[in-house]
Enzyme design. Structure first.
Site, PDB file in Angstrom:
ATOM      1  N   GLU A 438      71.049  39.359  25.070  1.00  0.00           N
ATOM      2  CA  GLU A 438      70.079  40.270  24.364  1.00  0.00           C
ATOM      3  C   GLU A 438      70.265  41.757  24.413  1.00  0.00           C
ATOM      4  O   GLU A 438      70.299  41.916  25.801  1.00  0.00           O
ATOM      5  CB  GLU A 438      68.503  39.456  24.729  1.00  0.00           C
ATOM      6  N   ASP A 511      65.608  38.479  27.787  1.00  0.00           N
ATOM      7  CA  ASP A 511      64.815  38.828  28.806  1.00  0.00           C
ATOM      8  C   ASP A 511      63.588  37.970  29.309  1.00  0.00           C
ATOM      9  O   ASP A 511      63.067  37.165  28.296  1.00  0.00           O
ATOM     10  CB  ASP A 511      64.178  40.163  28.535  1.00  0.00           C
ATOM     11  N   ASP A 513      60.492  38.541  29.007  1.00  0.00           N
ATOM     12  CA  ASP A 513      59.238  38.880  28.258  1.00  0.00           C
ATOM     13  C   ASP A 513      59.121  37.943  26.835  1.00  0.00           C
ATOM     14  O   ASP A 513      59.854  37.382  26.692  1.00  0.00           O
ATOM     15  CB  ASP A 513      59.441  40.476  28.235  1.00  0.00           C
ATOM     16  N   ASP A 515      59.450  39.214  23.781  1.00  0.00           N
ATOM     17  CA  ASP A 515      60.586  39.612  22.907  1.00  0.00           C
ATOM     18  C   ASP A 515      61.815  38.551  23.428  1.00  0.00           C
ATOM     19  O   ASP A 515      62.405  37.823  22.507  1.00  0.00           O
ATOM     20  CB  ASP A 515      61.044  41.002  22.973  1.00  0.00           C
TER      21      ASP A 515
END
Ligand code: 2B7
Length: 652
Positions: A438, A511, A513, A515
């Site tokens: 990413e 990640d 998180d 997203d």
């Protein structure tokens, strides 16, 4: 049915159970977690048979602190009379006589048998002890145990402690109770998994309408109890699978019939999604590899719906017929058949081989659906199905064209796409890995930190397209997706060829998180939909970047969640410092290598498809229209959930 004749000699009988001990794998597949649960399914199957025959409507499963499990049904109770020739009780025979069929024979007189069906004696043979109680006016009881015999220096397996006893106690209950403790000398693990048991019991409850199945986990304080009872049977199963999707009609279409001694049942419902989800079962056993029943169902659907479409003027004279796949776009279906003499084939013995099943299922499908199409009340249902097929057929040709581009037939195009890929130098696919990373900055670090010989890096800019919501032709217009397809080299959908895979491991690196979770879900959805075999064969992995580094002077420890952080703080001891990683992009090449890419130290999760139906539901939740459910899932699991049903942790 002719039974294999045994000399009534106890010793012969016990030698049979000894054979199970010597080669457990022959009878239960493995001595791992699967085999452990298998010996529970043997007992559950007997209880379900009693229910399926109409004599019981309740089955209670309990998991205990001492590692044992019990199953109780409210059926007729195992027969307690003494066998004429063998001079022992029927109960004793059930638990000591190796089922003549087992893996090789064909006398599956019970319906929930199949690959299971090796019988309760196998459970007994592989248990430290087993107790049975029969409730038939009086309470009857018998116990068995396996132990090491000092005198002979051999294991004795599943030996009766005493003959079946009438305890003299009166009872109003009817039925059978069996409790057993899996033998730790046999199994690698003896801990029953609540989720595994619950999932299978739910499935059995769907497949046996009206039967109330409970699961109680007494290992927890307070105990945990779940109840599964579906009066709608497989209709409820289809609704369950379609939760979170937009159904085009409701309730699902339901058909049930008997043909040539085969009980055939299916339920189907179309949604506005573009995927096909057919799950089939034979004698309550999942058949993920399909087989004759699925083929018969599919060809029946294609035939009867084409006929209907033509008769009802959806298809004009010159129009070609719809293809089967057109009718299956957005279809969720459960196909459940029950039959004797099942022949399983295929790599995992989960494909139905009996050739006679195909015409039987096809005929029932054609006849029953034709009847339904003739009923004016169902006009909206079949109008919706045909309109859906029209949409599917319309894009079929456009998709063909797009597919060719994506497969890299047009050389110039594919070189352009591959431009972003930092490939590895080795040409040995079996040693190579590709990281789909990413973001450009993380991609840059990964390119610098990697093992250039065997690790390729493909940075993704922005979010790739959500494959759940688009048709194939649109999915393939997306550049990120096309880059992935070109890099892997396998093609997609019906063109997928595993042999052409350029990398042994396809590792998604995003990640920790929300997203990141979203991107990961999008990529998994794409692989699940268009490269299912890639997932099935275990080539897809999730890379796990750590959330924290705990360090001082010359000590460094990484933590992957808050719980681990506490442990690592303690490990590093006084004077530690903590670095929290907000994203992959914050790590320098060396850190990224150490924490996430180095095969010696990294943590990878392998994506598995053990439970296709559950994966399907999860993917729908993640990627479908039910925004709230998705948000809830992603925020709960922004940090990747190791317990996800279709993931397993691997150290590589
Ligand atoms: C194939 C063998 C195992 N069996 C019977 C009758 C009832 C019955 C059973 C059972 C598991 C745990 C609680 C038939 C079938 C033996 O023959 S096994 N119920 N339940 C069970 O095992 N539950 C039976 C005909 C007349 N009366 C009883």
């Amino acid at each position: 049915m002719a039974k294999k004749t045994y000399s009534a000699d106890d010793i012969t009988v016990l030698e049979g159970l000894e054979a199970v001990r010597v080669r457990p794998g022959m009878y239960i597949g493995s001595t791992g977690e699967k085999g452990l649960h298998h010996i529970l399914w043997e007992i559950v199957d007997n209880a379900i048979d009693e229910a399926a025959n109409g004599f019981a409507d309740k089955v209670d499963v309990v998991l205990y602190k001492d590692g044992s499990a019990s199953v109780e049904d409210n059926g007729r109770g195992m027969p307690v009379d003494i066998h004429k020739d063998k001079k022992v009780s029927a109960v004793e025979l059930i638990f000591t006589q190796l089922h003549a069929g087992g893996k090789f024979g064909n006398d599956n007189y019970n319906y929930s048998g199949g690959l299971h069906g090796v019988g309760a004696s196998v459970t007994n043979a592989l248990s430290e002890w087993l107790k049975v109680q029969v409730y038939r006016g009086n309470v009857y009881q018998m116990e068995f145990s396996s132990y090491f015999d000092e005198k002979t220096g051999k294991m004795v397996s599943g030996a009766p402690k005493a003959p079946l006893a009438d305890t003299g106690m009166k009872t109003k209950k009817k039925g059978t109770f069996v409790q057993f403790k899996p033998d730790a000398r046999v199994f690698d693990t003896t801990v029953f998994k609540f989720d595994v048991v619950a999932k299978r019991l739910r499935e059995i409850a769907f497949l046996n309408k009206g039967v109330c199945i409970t699961l109680t986990d007494k290992r927890e304080e307070p105990e945990v109890k779940k109840t599964f009872k579906y009066d709608g049977g497989i209709v409820d199963f289809v609704k369950y699978l379609n939760e979170g999707k937009n159904a085009l009609f409701d309730p699902p279409v339901y058909v049930s019939a008997e043909r040539d001694g085969i009980l055939i049942e299916f339920a189907m419902q179309h949604t506005d999604s573009y995927v096909e989800s057919i799950f089939s079962f034979v004698n309550n056993i999942p058949t993920p590899e399909g087989g004759m029943h699925e083929i018969g169902f599919k060809s029946g659907i294609t035939k009867v719906l084409n006929d209907f479409a033509r008769n009802a003027n959806y298809l004009k004279d010159k129009d070609p017929n719809f293809m089967g796949e057109d009718f299956r776009e957005g279809m969720t279906a459960i196909l459940s058949i029950k039959m004797k003499n099942v022949q399983f084939e295929g790599q995992t013995k989960t494909k139905l081989g009996n050739p006679e099943v195909r015409p039987a299922v096809e005929a029932v499908t054609v006849e029953e659906i034709e009847l339904l199409t003739k009923n004016k009340k169902n006009a909206d249902i079949f109008d919706a199905i045909i309109k859906k097929a029209q949409g599917a057929a319309k894009v079929r040709n456009a998709a063909k064209h797009a597919k060719e581009i994506a497969r890299g037939k047009k050389e110039a195009d594919s070189t352009k796409l591959i431009g972003k890929l930092a490939n590895c130098s080795s040409k040995k696919a079996e040693l190579n890995e590709i990281f789909i990373v990413e973001g450009d900055s993380a991609g840059g670090s990964a390119k610098q930190g990697r093992d250039r010989q065997h690790q390729a890096i493909l940075p993704l800019r922005g979010k790739p397209l959500n494959a759940e919501k688009k048709r194939l032709d649109e999915v393939l217009k997306n550049e990120e997706i096309r880059t992935i397809i070109s890099a892997l080299g396998t093609g997609i959908g019906s063109d997928f060829t595993l042999k052409s895979l350029n990398y042994d491991k396809v590792i998604i690196l995003s990640d920790a998180d929300q997203d990141g979770a979203h991107i990961r879900a999008i990529l998994l959805t794409f692989f699940f939909r268009y490269m299912k075999e890639l997932v099935q064969t275990g080539h897809v992995y999730i890379g796990m970047p750590p959330l924290y580094k705990v360090y001082k002077k010359d000590m460094e420890e990484y933590a992957y969640d808050d719980g681990e952080l506490e442990a690592k703080k303690a490990k590093v001891g006084r004077g530690y410092q903590i670095q929290r990683y907000k994203g992959l992009g914050e790590m320098n090449p060396e850190q990224l290598w150490d924490t996430t890419m180095n095969p010696k130290t990294r943590l990878l999760m392998q994506v598995t498809l053990e439970d296709a139906a559950e994966a399907e539901r999860l993917i729908t939740t993640l990627m479908g229209d039910a925004i709230d459910a998705r948000k809830a899932y992603i925020s709960e699991n922004a940090q990747f959930n190791k317990e996800d049903s279709f993931m397993k942790e691997v150290k590589l």
